[in-house]
Design an enzyme around this catalytic site. Structure first.
Site, PDB file in Angstrom:
ATOM      1  N   ALA A 129       0.847  -1.202   0.000  1.00 61.36           N
ATOM      2  CA  ALA A 129       0.000   0.000   0.000  1.00 61.36           C
ATOM      3  C   ALA A 129       0.883   1.253   0.000  1.00 61.36           C
ATOM      4  O   ALA A 129       0.681   2.172  -0.809  1.00 61.36           O
ATOM      5  CB  ALA A 129      -0.927  -0.004   1.209  1.00 61.36           C
ATOM      6  N   GLY A 168       0.030 -16.332  -2.074  1.00 55.19           N
ATOM      7  CA  GLY A 168      -0.909 -16.770  -3.121  1.00 55.19           C
ATOM      8  C   GLY A 168      -0.901 -15.872  -4.329  1.00 55.19           C
ATOM      9  O   GLY A 168      -0.723 -16.325  -5.460  1.00 55.19           O
ATOM     10  N   GLU A 172      -8.270 -19.541  -5.717  1.00 56.12           N
ATOM     11  CA  GLU A 172      -8.246 -19.757  -4.268  1.00 56.12           C
ATOM     12  C   GLU A 172      -9.683 -19.816  -3.763  1.00 56.12           C
ATOM     13  O   GLU A 172     -10.632 -19.611  -4.534  1.00 56.12           O
ATOM     14  CB  GLU A 172      -7.478 -18.625  -3.576  1.00 56.12           C
ATOM     15  CG  GLU A 172      -6.020 -18.575  -3.982  1.00 56.12           C
ATOM     16  CD  GLU A 172      -5.207 -17.549  -3.214  1.00 56.12           C
ATOM     17  OE1 GLU A 172      -5.789 -16.722  -2.513  1.00 56.12           O
ATOM     18  OE2 GLU A 172      -3.980 -17.595  -3.337  1.00 56.12           O
ATOM     19  N   HIS A 217      -6.824 -17.626   9.235  1.00 60.45           N
ATOM     20  CA  HIS A 217      -6.519 -18.487   8.085  1.00 60.45           C
ATOM     21  C   HIS A 217      -6.610 -19.924   8.543  1.00 60.45           C
ATOM     22  O   HIS A 217      -6.060 -20.273   9.588  1.00 60.45           O
ATOM     23  CB  HIS A 217      -5.115 -18.179   7.551  1.00 60.45           C
ATOM     24  CG  HIS A 217      -4.919 -18.683   6.158  1.00 60.45           C
ATOM     25  ND1 HIS A 217      -4.834 -20.024   5.872  1.00 60.45           N
ATOM     26  CD2 HIS A 217      -4.829 -18.031   4.981  1.00 60.45           C
ATOM     27  CE1 HIS A 217      -4.683 -20.173   4.558  1.00 60.45           C
ATOM     28  NE2 HIS A 217      -4.679 -18.981   4.002  1.00 60.45           N
ATOM     29  N   ARG A 275     -12.860 -18.741   3.932  1.00 58.43           N
ATOM     30  CA  ARG A 275     -11.915 -19.089   5.003  1.00 58.43           C
ATOM     31  C   ARG A 275     -12.565 -19.294   6.363  1.00 58.43           C
ATOM     32  O   ARG A 275     -12.157 -20.163   7.124  1.00 58.43           O
ATOM     33  CB  ARG A 275     -10.879 -17.986   5.140  1.00 58.43           C
ATOM     34  CG  ARG A 275      -9.926 -18.017   4.001  1.00 58.43           C
ATOM     35  CD  ARG A 275      -8.877 -16.966   4.107  1.00 58.43           C
ATOM     36  NE  ARG A 275      -8.004 -17.132   2.956  1.00 58.43           N
ATOM     37  CZ  ARG A 275      -7.059 -16.293   2.611  1.00 58.43           C
ATOM     38  NH1 ARG A 275      -6.849 -15.217   3.318  1.00 58.43           N
ATOM     39  NH2 ARG A 275      -6.317 -16.519   1.558  1.00 58.43           N
ATOM     40  N   HIS A 309      -4.811 -14.001  10.761  1.00 57.23           N
ATOM     41  CA  HIS A 309      -4.171 -13.725   9.481  1.00 57.23           C
ATOM     42  C   HIS A 309      -4.387 -12.301   8.979  1.00 57.23           C
ATOM     43  O   HIS A 309      -3.476 -11.678   8.458  1.00 57.23           O
ATOM     44  CB  HIS A 309      -4.720 -14.722   8.460  1.00 57.23           C
ATOM     45  CG  HIS A 309      -4.064 -14.664   7.122  1.00 57.23           C
ATOM     46  ND1 HIS A 309      -2.697 -14.726   6.960  1.00 57.23           N
ATOM     47  CD2 HIS A 309      -4.574 -14.548   5.865  1.00 57.23           C
ATOM     48  CE1 HIS A 309      -2.403 -14.657   5.664  1.00 57.23           C
ATOM     49  NE2 HIS A 309      -3.524 -14.530   4.989  1.00 57.23           N
ATOM     50  N   ARG A 346     -12.896 -11.369   4.090  1.00 55.97           N
ATOM     51  CA  ARG A 346     -12.137 -11.016   2.891  1.00 55.97           C
ATOM     52  C   ARG A 346     -12.048 -12.197   1.940  1.00 55.97           C
ATOM     53  O   ARG A 346     -11.719 -13.317   2.343  1.00 55.97           O
ATOM     54  CB  ARG A 346     -10.730 -10.606   3.303  1.00 55.97           C
ATOM     55  CG  ARG A 346      -9.771 -10.425   2.152  1.00 55.97           C
ATOM     56  CD  ARG A 346      -8.395 -10.121   2.676  1.00 55.97           C
ATOM     57  NE  ARG A 346      -7.778 -11.288   3.258  1.00 55.97           N
ATOM     58  CZ  ARG A 346      -6.613 -11.808   2.871  1.00 55.97           C
ATOM     59  NH1 ARG A 346      -5.949 -11.233   1.887  1.00 55.97           N
ATOM     60  NH2 ARG A 346      -6.100 -12.850   3.461  1.00 55.97           N
TER      61      ARG A 346
HETATM   62  C1  LIG Z   1       1.742 -14.874   5.305  1.00 56.65           C
HETATM   63  C2  LIG Z   1       0.798 -13.974   4.582  1.00 56.65           C
HETATM   64  C3  LIG Z   1       0.344 -14.316   3.320  1.00 56.65           C
HETATM   65  C4  LIG Z   1      -0.546 -13.491   2.631  1.00 56.65           C
HETATM   66  N1  LIG Z   1      -0.928 -13.822   1.357  1.00 56.65           N
HETATM   67  C5  LIG Z   1      -1.693 -12.943   0.656  1.00 56.65           C
HETATM   68  C6  LIG Z   1      -1.990 -13.181  -0.711  1.00 56.65           C
HETATM   69  O1  LIG Z   1      -1.565 -14.172  -1.294  1.00 56.65           O
HETATM   70  N2  LIG Z   1      -2.759 -12.274  -1.356  1.00 56.65           N
HETATM   71  C7  LIG Z   1      -3.244 -11.141  -0.752  1.00 56.65           C
HETATM   72  O2  LIG Z   1      -3.941 -10.348  -1.388  1.00 56.65           O
HETATM   73  N3  LIG Z   1      -2.959 -10.907   0.535  1.00 56.65           N
HETATM   74  C8  LIG Z   1      -2.192 -11.759   1.243  1.00 56.65           C
HETATM   75  N4  LIG Z   1      -1.888 -11.486   2.546  1.00 56.65           N
HETATM   76  C9  LIG Z   1      -2.377 -10.231   3.134  1.00 56.65           C
HETATM   77  C10 LIG Z   1      -1.591  -9.083   2.540  1.00 56.65           C
HETATM   78  O3  LIG Z   1      -0.252  -9.469   2.407  1.00 56.65           O
HETATM   79  C11 LIG Z   1      -1.657  -7.858   3.410  1.00 56.65           C
HETATM   80  O4  LIG Z   1      -2.965  -7.574   3.799  1.00 56.65           O
HETATM   81  C12 LIG Z   1      -1.122  -6.655   2.668  1.00 56.65           C
HETATM   82  O5  LIG Z   1       0.088  -6.966   2.046  1.00 56.65           O
HETATM   83  C13 LIG Z   1      -0.963  -5.507   3.625  1.00 56.65           C
HETATM   84  O6  LIG Z   1      -0.180  -4.539   3.030  1.00 56.65           O
HETATM   85  P1  LIG Z   1      -0.010  -3.145   3.723  1.00 56.65           P
HETATM   86  O7  LIG Z   1       0.865  -2.359   2.822  1.00 56.65           O
HETATM   87  O8  LIG Z   1      -1.338  -2.594   4.078  1.00 56.65           O
HETATM   88  O9  LIG Z   1       0.713  -3.480   5.113  1.00 56.65           O
HETATM   89  P2  LIG Z   1       2.082  -4.260   5.393  1.00 56.65           P
HETATM   90  O10 LIG Z   1       2.600  -4.897   4.182  1.00 56.65           O
HETATM   91  O11 LIG Z   1       1.885  -5.099   6.578  1.00 56.65           O
HETATM   92  O12 LIG Z   1       3.073  -3.071   5.773  1.00 56.65           O
HETATM   93  C14 LIG Z   1       2.924  -2.373   6.975  1.00 56.65           C
HETATM   94  C15 LIG Z   1       4.043  -1.365   7.073  1.00 56.65           C
HETATM   95  O13 LIG Z   1       3.768  -0.457   8.128  1.00 56.65           O
HETATM   96  C16 LIG Z   1       4.942  -0.223   8.867  1.00 56.65           C
HETATM   97  N5  LIG Z   1       4.601   0.161  10.233  1.00 56.65           N
HETATM   98  C17 LIG Z   1       3.702  -0.412  11.072  1.00 56.65           C
HETATM   99  N6  LIG Z   1       3.697   0.225  12.270  1.00 56.65           N
HETATM  100  C18 LIG Z   1       4.612   1.225  12.166  1.00 56.65           C
HETATM  101  C19 LIG Z   1       5.105   2.203  13.063  1.00 56.65           C
HETATM  102  N7  LIG Z   1       4.644   2.328  14.322  1.00 56.65           N
HETATM  103  N8  LIG Z   1       6.061   3.050  12.628  1.00 56.65           N
HETATM  104  C20 LIG Z   1       6.569   2.952  11.376  1.00 56.65           C
HETATM  105  N9  LIG Z   1       6.141   2.035  10.482  1.00 56.65           N
HETATM  106  C21 LIG Z   1       5.185   1.194  10.873  1.00 56.65           C
HETATM  107  C22 LIG Z   1       5.676  -1.541   8.800  1.00 56.65           C
HETATM  108  O14 LIG Z   1       7.045  -1.358   9.090  1.00 56.65           O
HETATM  109  C23 LIG Z   1       5.400  -1.977   7.365  1.00 56.65           C
HETATM  110  O15 LIG Z   1       6.353  -1.400   6.517  1.00 56.65           O
HETATM  111  C24 LIG Z   1      -1.008 -12.310   3.236  1.00 56.65           C
HETATM  112  C25 LIG Z   1      -0.565 -11.958   4.507  1.00 56.65           C
HETATM  113  C26 LIG Z   1       0.340 -12.777   5.178  1.00 56.65           C
HETATM  114  C27 LIG Z   1       0.795 -12.379   6.531  1.00 56.65           C
END
Ligand SMILES: Cc1cc2nc3c(=O)[nH]c(=O)nc-3n(C[C@H](O)[C@H](O)[C@H](O)COP(=O)(O)OP(=O)(O)OC[C@H]3O[C@@H](n4cnc5c(N)ncnc54)[C@H](O)[C@@H]3O)c2cc1C
Length: 510
Positions: A28, A60, A126, A240, A288, A349, A384
């Site tokens: 994101a 995935g 999936e 999950h 799920r 998850h 989701r």
């Molecule tokens: C094992 C696993 C497998 C998954 N597989 C899939 C899949 O196949 N397909 C799918 O669509 N989704 C999948 N998901 C879910 C998906 O990966 C996440 O929902 C999505 O990537 C979240 O992205 P994000 O950018 O919102 O947050 P994240 O990628 O979690 O990033 C969060 C960021 O915020 C930062 N942060 C947090 N708190 C602070 C703070 N206090 N100060 C500074 N920085 C901070 C962290 O350092 C990190 O950089 C999976 C999740 C997991 C855990």
């Protein structure tokens, strides 16, 4: 509720300023940064390195209607069905209609998606999807490959500054307008900004068994609450069904992707019987929540703490190519998945709820946005659909960036004053014990199958802990995280108690 986590008298050592500050370097945050007007200066802050996030771990893939037999309308219908009637349909329309364009953008940015023999995107399937629509990279390393690609491009962009190993403490506001953030990195710093995008991800560290890494302590959600932004749908936590079972809980559970069931993996009990048959028309590929509950009930019935996922019908060659990460990790632990069923159990998850935003990622505070797992856009409803979360990061991350880029910029960025917090007192705190207590309470009272009396007891416990921390001087990042975890835990259990019916991932046995 306490407005700021720092105590009175603390001084900022440095003040920086950017047009936009993005908290989080998951998909994101990175994709939002790349979609900002290049004339805007932007800082991406991240608590640890870029390789520690939920995004990095995603296996995935990303769901979007990109294959010839598919249409956004079909994707819309599957998303609404999984969401159990609680999705915001307008947000889902935006997600499914605009998603293919963002996948095309990732292809242009050279994300190494797996291709078929004709050079088209390979698409997998999936749980809950009636069509093949999950694009993936390096088999089951989609998140890692996408983050690596986007982070490399962002690092090379002149308008983007990466600040790693920095902890967001609080969002600063001035008259219902975001004015910057207070962070800690070898001292307190203020970063002034015209706009802030919260991309802080999930909350898995509130539970004993979770697929989420160490950073997932809900800091962004708690900071948004302190700034006066509401959270919504916090009762909807996705468990999950198939985390890799380990006798001793690990800091992060290894995930056995749904795609393994998509390739024909079946769930069996100790006697080799398929217990999901007849529980849902899609059997093991049911949504799920249904599979997670099916497994929990089978575990209660058998008295065992796990079941098995059997993909032994596939060859070693196929599995090591299609699921290199899963195949390798299981092999490291002595399980050759082409020969032996994999022991699995449900694990926390994903968070469906979060910081309330509109369709441009905007919160009720001007200049404060939220995207990705930390945000509540309403696309997921009560559950989701698999692989919709990375798509949400892309679509709404881009929309937030476009919304910011479309605003007229004038004048210099005003520097916010250091906050004037209330007085706090020194307390003796065993931070590890408190974190453990939160995890145990949430895993007992806010788990897959919920009961009123348990949730009430859990809420009382976590509220007590939160209130005691509220008055203390929080001298370390870990203490601040603990109060953030307690703040989010109270929100989850309060919301879960408030929703009396069972719907989607929120299941009440009473
Ligand atoms: C094992 C696993 C497998 C998954 N597989 C899939 C899949 O196949 N397909 C799918 O669509 N989704 C999948 N998901 C879910 C998906 O990966 C996440 O929902 C999505 O990537 C979240 O992205 P994000 O950018 O919102 O947050 P994240 O990628 O979690 O990033 C969060 C960021 O915020 C930062 N942060 C947090 N708190 C602070 C703070 N206090 N100060 C500074 N920085 C901070 C962290 O350092 C990190 O950089 C999976 C999740 C997991 C855990």
């Amino acid at each position: 509720m306490r407005r700021y986590l720092v105590e009175r008298g603390v001084k900022a050592e440095e003040t920086l300023s950017f047009d936009t500050v993005i908290i989080g370097s998951g998909i994101a945050g990175l994709y939002a940064a790349l979609n900002l007007d290049k004339r805007l200066s932007c800082a991406i802050l991240t608590k640890e390195g870029v390789d520690i996030s939920n995004s990095w771990l995603a296996q995935g893939g990303i769901a979007a209607a990109v294959s010839p037999g598919d249409k956004p309308q079909f994707h819309f219908e599957d998303t609404i069905t999984a969401g159990a009637g609680l999705c915001n349909e307008k947000a889902v329309r935006v997600l499914v209609d605009e998603g293919p364009q963002d996948i095309a953008s990732l292809v242009k940015l050279n994300v190494p998606f797996d291709l078929d023999e004709d050079g088209d995107l390979q698409t997998g399937r999936e749980g809950g999807h009636r069509r093949n629509r999950i694009v993936h990279a390096h088999g089951d390393a989609t998140g890692r490959e996408t983050v690596k690609t986007l982070a490399a491009i962002a690092s090379a962009r002149e308008n983007i500054t990466f600040i790693q190993n920095v902890f967001l403490i609080d969002i600063l506001t001035d008259d219902n307008r975001a004015s910057g953030v207070l962070v800690y990195q070898d001292g307190y710093r203020i970063i002034a900004a015209r706009n802030i995008i919260m991309c802080t991800g999930g909350i898995g560290q509130l539970y004993i068994h979770s697929t989420n890494p160490s950073i997932a302590t809900g800091d962004g959600l708690a900071a948004a609450m302190r700034a006066g932004v509401p959270l919504a749908n916090m009762e909807f936590i996705q468990f999950h069904p198939t985390g890799l079972y380990c006798k001793e809980p690990e800091s992060r559970s290894f995930l056995i992707s749904e795609a393994v069931r998509g390739e024909g993996g079946i769930l069996i009990n100790d006697n080799g019987e398929r217990f999901m048959l007849g529980q849902h028309p899609m059997n093991e590929l049911a949504p799920r929540d249904i599979v997670a509950r099916g497994i929990m009930r089978e575990m209660v019935r058998s008295g065992k703490d796990h079941v098995f996922l059997d993909i032994t019908k596939e060859s070693k060659e196929f599995l090591s190519l299609r699921f290199p990460t899963i195949y390798g990790e299981c092999l490291k632990r002595g399980i050759d998945i082409s020969e032996t069923p994999i022991p699995v159990c449900p694990v926390q998850h994903y968070l469906m709820g979060g910081i309330v935003t509109d369709l441009n990622g905007m919160t009720k505070i001007t200049g404060l946005y939220a995207c990705g797992e930390a945000a509540y856009t309403g696309v997921h409803g009560a559950n989701r659909l698999a692989s919709n979360s990375m798509l949400e990061c892309l679509v709404f991350g881009r929309r937030a960036a476009q919304h910011i880029s479309g605003q007229a910029v004038s004048g210099s960025i005003s520097l916010p004053a250091f906050p004037e917090p209330e007085k706090t007192e020194e307390c003796e705190i065993d931070v590890l014990r408190l974190k453990k207590l939160i995890r145990e309470t949430m895993s007992r009272d806010g788990w897959v199958i919920r009961r009123k009396a348990d949730m009430e007891a859990g809420l009382k416990e976590i509220n007590r802990l939160k209130e005691s921390l509220e008055t203390c001087t929080l001298k370390s990042k870990s203490l601040m995280e603990t109060l953030n975890m307690a703040t989010v835990g109270v929100q989850i259990l309060t919301a879960a108690l408030g929703r009396r019916e069972s719907v989607g991932a929120h299941y009440r046995e009473d």
